[in-house]
Design an enzyme around this catalytic site. Structure first.
Site, PDB file in Angstrom:
ATOM      1  N   ARG A 171       0.492  -1.447  -0.039  1.00  0.00           N
ATOM      2  CA  ARG A 171       0.057  -0.401  -0.073  1.00  0.00           C
ATOM      3  C   ARG A 171       0.853   0.996   0.101  1.00  0.00           C
ATOM      4  O   ARG A 171       1.990   1.373   0.721  1.00  0.00           O
ATOM      5  CB  ARG A 171      -1.090   0.281   1.492  1.00  0.00           C
ATOM      6  CG  ARG A 171      -2.251  -0.205   1.597  1.00  0.00           C
ATOM      7  CD  ARG A 171      -2.528  -0.904   2.442  1.00  0.00           C
ATOM      8  NE  ARG A 171      -2.552  -0.247   3.785  1.00  0.00           N
ATOM      9  CZ  ARG A 171      -2.626   1.341   4.308  1.00  0.00           C
ATOM     10  NH1 ARG A 171      -3.934   1.395   3.762  1.00  0.00           N
ATOM     11  NH2 ARG A 171      -2.190   1.245   4.939  1.00  0.00           N
ATOM     12  N   ARG A 175      -4.008  10.763   1.071  1.00  0.00           N
ATOM     13  CA  ARG A 175      -4.907  11.059   2.314  1.00  0.00           C
ATOM     14  C   ARG A 175      -5.306  12.636   1.763  1.00  0.00           C
ATOM     15  O   ARG A 175      -4.384  13.737   0.790  1.00  0.00           O
ATOM     16  CB  ARG A 175      -3.475  11.577   3.661  1.00  0.00           C
ATOM     17  CG  ARG A 175      -4.731  12.017   4.528  1.00  0.00           C
ATOM     18  CD  ARG A 175      -3.486  12.099   5.830  1.00  0.00           C
ATOM     19  NE  ARG A 175      -3.299  10.867   6.871  1.00  0.00           N
ATOM     20  CZ  ARG A 175      -1.532  11.733   7.255  1.00  0.00           C
ATOM     21  NH1 ARG A 175      -0.794  12.438   7.615  1.00  0.00           N
ATOM     22  NH2 ARG A 175      -1.215  10.468   7.970  1.00  0.00           N
ATOM     23  N   ARG A 248      19.155  -5.136   8.265  1.00  0.00           N
ATOM     24  CA  ARG A 248      18.538  -4.303   7.465  1.00  0.00           C
ATOM     25  C   ARG A 248      19.991  -3.597   8.492  1.00  0.00           C
ATOM     26  O   ARG A 248      19.836  -3.292   9.791  1.00  0.00           O
ATOM     27  CB  ARG A 248      17.705  -3.399   6.963  1.00  0.00           C
ATOM     28  CG  ARG A 248      17.331  -4.260   5.266  1.00  0.00           C
ATOM     29  CD  ARG A 248      15.996  -3.805   4.826  1.00  0.00           C
ATOM     30  NE  ARG A 248      16.500  -2.181   4.978  1.00  0.00           N
ATOM     31  CZ  ARG A 248      15.426  -1.779   4.714  1.00  0.00           C
ATOM     32  NH1 ARG A 248      13.716  -2.346   5.945  1.00  0.00           N
ATOM     33  NH2 ARG A 248      15.184  -0.785   4.836  1.00  0.00           N
ATOM     34  N   ARG A 279      18.216  10.254   4.430  1.00  0.00           N
ATOM     35  CA  ARG A 279      17.538  11.145   4.909  1.00  0.00           C
ATOM     36  C   ARG A 279      18.657  12.106   5.935  1.00  0.00           C
ATOM     37  O   ARG A 279      19.116  11.761   6.143  1.00  0.00           O
ATOM     38  CB  ARG A 279      16.513  10.592   5.380  1.00  0.00           C
ATOM     39  CG  ARG A 279      15.762  10.142   6.431  1.00  0.00           C
ATOM     40  CD  ARG A 279      14.612   9.867   6.772  1.00  0.00           C
ATOM     41  NE  ARG A 279      14.862   8.431   8.479  1.00  0.00           N
ATOM     42  CZ  ARG A 279      14.206   8.973   9.160  1.00  0.00           C
ATOM     43  NH1 ARG A 279      13.296   8.775   8.378  1.00  0.00           N
ATOM     44  NH2 ARG A 279      15.190   8.381  10.557  1.00  0.00           N
ATOM     45  N   GLU A 300      21.605   9.615   7.094  1.00  0.00           N
ATOM     46  CA  GLU A 300      21.556   8.434   7.124  1.00  0.00           C
ATOM     47  C   GLU A 300      21.755   7.504   5.350  1.00  0.00           C
ATOM     48  O   GLU A 300      20.977   7.981   4.978  1.00  0.00           O
ATOM     49  CB  GLU A 300      20.202   8.099   7.968  1.00  0.00           C
ATOM     50  CG  GLU A 300      19.548   8.122   8.786  1.00  0.00           C
ATOM     51  CD  GLU A 300      18.540   8.068   9.308  1.00  0.00           C
ATOM     52  OE1 GLU A 300      17.869   7.147   8.291  1.00  0.00           O
ATOM     53  OE2 GLU A 300      18.061   8.310  10.525  1.00  0.00           O
ATOM     54  N   TYR A 348      11.029  -6.929  14.427  1.00  0.00           N
ATOM     55  CA  TYR A 348      10.746  -4.974  14.976  1.00  0.00           C
ATOM     56  C   TYR A 348      10.204  -5.379  15.311  1.00  0.00           C
ATOM     57  O   TYR A 348       8.571  -5.182  15.312  1.00  0.00           O
ATOM     58  CB  TYR A 348      10.753  -5.053  13.470  1.00  0.00           C
ATOM     59  CG  TYR A 348      10.731  -3.143  13.472  1.00  0.00           C
ATOM     60  CD1 TYR A 348      11.587  -2.644  13.243  1.00  0.00           C
ATOM     61  CD2 TYR A 348       9.748  -2.253  13.800  1.00  0.00           C
ATOM     62  CE1 TYR A 348      11.936  -0.996  14.104  1.00  0.00           C
ATOM     63  CE2 TYR A 348       9.389  -1.417  13.887  1.00  0.00           C
ATOM     64  CZ  TYR A 348      10.443  -0.118  14.429  1.00  0.00           C
ATOM     65  OH  TYR A 348      10.786   1.036  14.233  1.00  0.00           O
ATOM     66  N   ASP A 350       8.125  -1.485  17.663  1.00  0.00           N
ATOM     67  CA  ASP A 350       8.236   0.120  18.073  1.00  0.00           C
ATOM     68  C   ASP A 350       8.099   0.640  19.008  1.00  0.00           C
ATOM     69  O   ASP A 350       8.621  -0.742  20.586  1.00  0.00           O
ATOM     70  CB  ASP A 350       6.967   1.036  17.237  1.00  0.00           C
ATOM     71  CG  ASP A 350       6.970   1.345  16.289  1.00  0.00           C
ATOM     72  OD1 ASP A 350       8.262   1.452  15.745  1.00  0.00           O
ATOM     73  OD2 ASP A 350       6.261   1.864  15.456  1.00  0.00           O
TER      74      ASP A 350
HETATM   75  P1  FAD Z   1      17.793  -2.486  21.963  1.00  0.00           P
HETATM   76  O1  FAD Z   1      17.221  -1.293  21.849  1.00  0.00           O
HETATM   77  O2  FAD Z   1      18.620  -3.007  20.562  1.00  0.00           O
HETATM   78  O3  FAD Z   1      18.292  -3.184  23.381  1.00  0.00           O
HETATM   79  C1  FAD Z   1      19.209  -4.257  23.345  1.00  0.00           C
HETATM   80  C2  FAD Z   1      20.475  -4.427  24.272  1.00  0.00           C
HETATM   81  O4  FAD Z   1      21.110  -5.349  24.638  1.00  0.00           O
HETATM   82  C3  FAD Z   1      21.117  -2.943  23.998  1.00  0.00           C
HETATM   83  O5  FAD Z   1      21.910  -2.462  24.481  1.00  0.00           O
HETATM   84  C4  FAD Z   1      23.119  -4.387  23.257  1.00  0.00           C
HETATM   85  O6  FAD Z   1      23.978  -4.139  24.153  1.00  0.00           O
HETATM   86  C5  FAD Z   1      22.469  -5.283  24.524  1.00  0.00           C
HETATM   87  N1  FAD Z   1      23.476  -7.075  24.432  1.00  0.00           N
HETATM   88  C6  FAD Z   1      22.920  -7.245  22.869  1.00  0.00           C
HETATM   89  N2  FAD Z   1      23.833  -8.469  23.344  1.00  0.00           N
HETATM   90  C7  FAD Z   1      24.143  -8.380  24.491  1.00  0.00           C
HETATM   91  C8  FAD Z   1      25.264  -9.158  25.354  1.00  0.00           C
HETATM   92  N3  FAD Z   1      25.953 -10.547  24.855  1.00  0.00           N
HETATM   93  N4  FAD Z   1      26.015  -9.150  26.907  1.00  0.00           N
HETATM   94  C9  FAD Z   1      25.481  -7.759  27.006  1.00  0.00           C
HETATM   95  N5  FAD Z   1      24.100  -6.453  26.513  1.00  0.00           N
HETATM   96  C10 FAD Z   1      23.888  -6.847  25.367  1.00  0.00           C
HETATM   97  N6  FAD Z   1      10.904   2.428  17.780  1.00  0.00           N
HETATM   98  C11 FAD Z   1       9.716   3.798  18.053  1.00  0.00           C
HETATM   99  O7  FAD Z   1       8.411   3.261  18.084  1.00  0.00           O
HETATM  100  N7  FAD Z   1       9.637   4.605  16.937  1.00  0.00           N
HETATM  101  C12 FAD Z   1      10.686   5.342  16.530  1.00  0.00           C
HETATM  102  O8  FAD Z   1      10.649   6.710  15.939  1.00  0.00           O
HETATM  103  C13 FAD Z   1      11.640   3.968  15.691  1.00  0.00           C
HETATM  104  N8  FAD Z   1      12.950   4.161  15.781  1.00  0.00           N
HETATM  105  C14 FAD Z   1      13.711   3.420  15.309  1.00  0.00           C
HETATM  106  C15 FAD Z   1      15.124   3.725  14.265  1.00  0.00           C
HETATM  107  C16 FAD Z   1      15.297   2.554  14.361  1.00  0.00           C
HETATM  108  C17 FAD Z   1      17.014   2.906  13.011  1.00  0.00           C
HETATM  109  C18 FAD Z   1      15.443   1.603  14.679  1.00  0.00           C
HETATM  110  C19 FAD Z   1      16.569  -0.052  14.614  1.00  0.00           C
HETATM  111  C20 FAD Z   1      14.286   0.963  15.621  1.00  0.00           C
HETATM  112  C21 FAD Z   1      13.509   2.297  16.323  1.00  0.00           C
HETATM  113  N9  FAD Z   1      12.780   2.073  16.789  1.00  0.00           N
HETATM  114  C22 FAD Z   1      11.315   3.012  16.855  1.00  0.00           C
HETATM  115  C23 FAD Z   1      12.400   1.246  18.031  1.00  0.00           C
HETATM  116  C24 FAD Z   1      13.064   0.817  19.073  1.00  0.00           C
HETATM  117  O9  FAD Z   1      14.507   0.780  18.574  1.00  0.00           O
HETATM  118  C25 FAD Z   1      12.752  -0.893  19.937  1.00  0.00           C
HETATM  119  O10 FAD Z   1      11.749  -0.836  19.821  1.00  0.00           O
HETATM  120  C26 FAD Z   1      13.361  -0.868  20.961  1.00  0.00           C
HETATM  121  O11 FAD Z   1      14.834  -0.043  20.934  1.00  0.00           O
HETATM  122  C27 FAD Z   1      13.524  -2.070  21.297  1.00  0.00           C
HETATM  123  O12 FAD Z   1      14.601  -1.885  22.317  1.00  0.00           O
HETATM  124  P2  FAD Z   1      15.254  -3.550  22.886  1.00  0.00           P
HETATM  125  O13 FAD Z   1      15.416  -3.198  24.809  1.00  0.00           O
HETATM  126  O14 FAD Z   1      14.046  -4.833  22.786  1.00  0.00           O
HETATM  127  O15 FAD Z   1      16.982  -3.570  21.934  1.00  0.00           O
END
Ligand code: FAD
Length: 367
Positions: A171, A175, A248, A279, A300, A348, A350
């Site tokens: 899609r 709007r 990616r 961007r 980016e 993925y 948010d």
């Molecule tokens: P993470 O933040 O990746 O945390 C995982 C942690 O585990 C990391 O700090 C890592 O260092 C640690 N780790 C991994 N392996 C080990 C190990 N072996 N030992 C110790 N530590 C370890 N969401 C939105 O709602 N709005 C947005 O605009 C948005 N923009 C985004 C843009 C990008 C480019 C990306 C990639 C994501 C975006 N998101 C957005 C999604 C958001 O980033 C995630 O929802 C969130 O960060 C997920 O949190 P997490 O704790 O699962 O993962």
């Protein structure tokens, strides 16, 4: 002895650590990075909160999640309204009346815009689109495709649209109102003072060890906690025994300028193929700061992911999903470890989904 070892101080791990501490559990949080907050980490540089791992805008339609996150920060009323630059033309996103009236000087009303788009679609319709280019033209016609979709999508995927499969774009929402708000969610904003403060508050009073990789010392860490919540990559946990899961990735080139205002908006997309970045983010505009003398921008670049690169977006195609299911099967046999977060579940999420998922895990742990 800890009740829980949380591997990863991102939003998922921190939410669980906070909730478990509230239940009087003894929790240790470790992270291999030198900072907390995972990918939502913001770093204050010269008074500007820089979104180090990519622009993050909190948006949700879930009232509970919205009120949950408010206890850790006050949010401003930022509304994401990206601008597109195509050669020397500027347009609004998402595709709306502001975009259409600029694309076509004879369009003034929603009716004019509908007619124009229908006309374009009819004249260039392809019965069975064989690739993304044909699919996009069927959805929005050649003008929007050419100026706003073609170059950007090719840069994102590293291949021309005519060589990409049609199913990638199902899609392309249009709007017929003058509304530049990118998200359809009820609640939206940026935490005043940055995201890192949210995680700081969540982890307040909890023991945290940074620069500490769980996988470097697995046996030791397993011996000091009754249960482990692992939010790192699931394939890495099992030594990539079935092969690496693909992601990616994006490369961020961050630059600081001695000027108040570089582009007048937080997000400007470059849809021209010849410009190598997709961007430019100007971080200060997330917080409506136009007064400080300096500004920081991040360009980016979409890049093909190689093992070792920062894993950003899981590629949930058939091959990777099969591979993930093999790892998931292995994970189900490890009873003292719960896999979570975007890396542990290879999905993925948010930020609002991340909080919802953390609460699901919390419920399971209580069973
Ligand atoms: P993470 O933040 O990746 O945390 C995982 C942690 O585990 C990391 O700090 C890592 O260092 C640690 N780790 C991994 N392996 C080990 C190990 N072996 N030992 C110790 N530590 C370890 N969401 C939105 O709602 N709005 C947005 O605009 C948005 N923009 C985004 C843009 C990008 C480019 C990306 C990639 C994501 C975006 N998101 C957005 C999604 C958001 O980033 C995630 O929802 C969130 O960060 C997920 O949190 P997490 O704790 O699962 O993962």
């Amino acid at each position: 002895m800890y009740d829980y070892l949380v591997v990863g101080a991102g939003l998922f791990g921190a939410t669980l650590a906070y909730e478990l501490k509230k239940k009087n559990k003894k929790v240790l949080v470790i992270d291999k990075r030198d900072h907390i907050a995972g990918n939502i980490y913001t770093k204050n540089i010269d008074g500007i909160n820089v979104h180090v791992y990519g622009a993050h805008i909190f948006h949700t339609s879930d009232k509970e999640v919205w009120s949950y996150i408010q206890q850790f920060a006050e949010f401003n009323n930022y509304i994401n309204s990206p601008i597109v630059r195509y050669k020397n033309e500027l347009y609004n996103l998402p595709f709306n009346m502001n975009t259409f009236t600029k694309l076509w000087p004879d369009v003034f009303t929603p009716e004019d815009a509908r007619r124009k788009i229908e006309e374009e679609k009819k004249n260039f319709h392809i019965d069975e689109p064989k690739n993304l280019e044909e699919q996009a033209i069927n959805l929005v016609g050649p003008t929007i495709y050419e100026k706003l979709v073609k170059g950007y999508t090719a840069k994102q995927w590293g291949r021309p649209c005519a060589e990409l499969p049609a199913f990638i774009i199902k899609r392309l929402p249009v709007r017929f109102t003058f509304d530049n708000n990118y998200f359809n969610d009820k609640y939206q904003g940026i935490p005043i003072g940055g995201y890192t403060k949210i995680i700081e508050k969540m982890l307040d009073g909890i023991e945290v060890k940074l620069n500490t990789n769980y996988l470097d010392n697995k046996e030791y860490f397993n011996s000091i906690a009754k249960h482990i919540i692992y939010t790192g990559p699931i394939d890495e946990f099992f030594g990539f025994k079935y092969g690496p899961l693909e992601f990616r990735t994006v490369e961020f080139k961050t630059e600081e300028y001695n000027m108040k205002n570089y582009q007048g908006n937080a997000v400007v997309n470059y849809t021209e193929y010849e410009i190598p970045y997709t961007r430019i983010i100007e971080h200060k505009h997330f917080e409506f700061d136009t007064e400080s003398e300096k500004t920081i921008i991040s360009k980016e670049y979409s890049k093909a992911w190689m093992p070792g690169d920062e894993p950003y977006y899981p590629v949930n195609n058939e091959k990777n999903n099969c591979l993930y299911n093999q790892y998931k099967e292995e994970a189900s046999k490890v009873s003292n470890v719960t896999f979570g977060g975007r890396l542990g579940l290879y999905k993925y999420y948010d930020m609002d989904d991340t909080i919802i998922e953390a609460f699901k895990v919390l419920k399971d742990l209580e069973k």
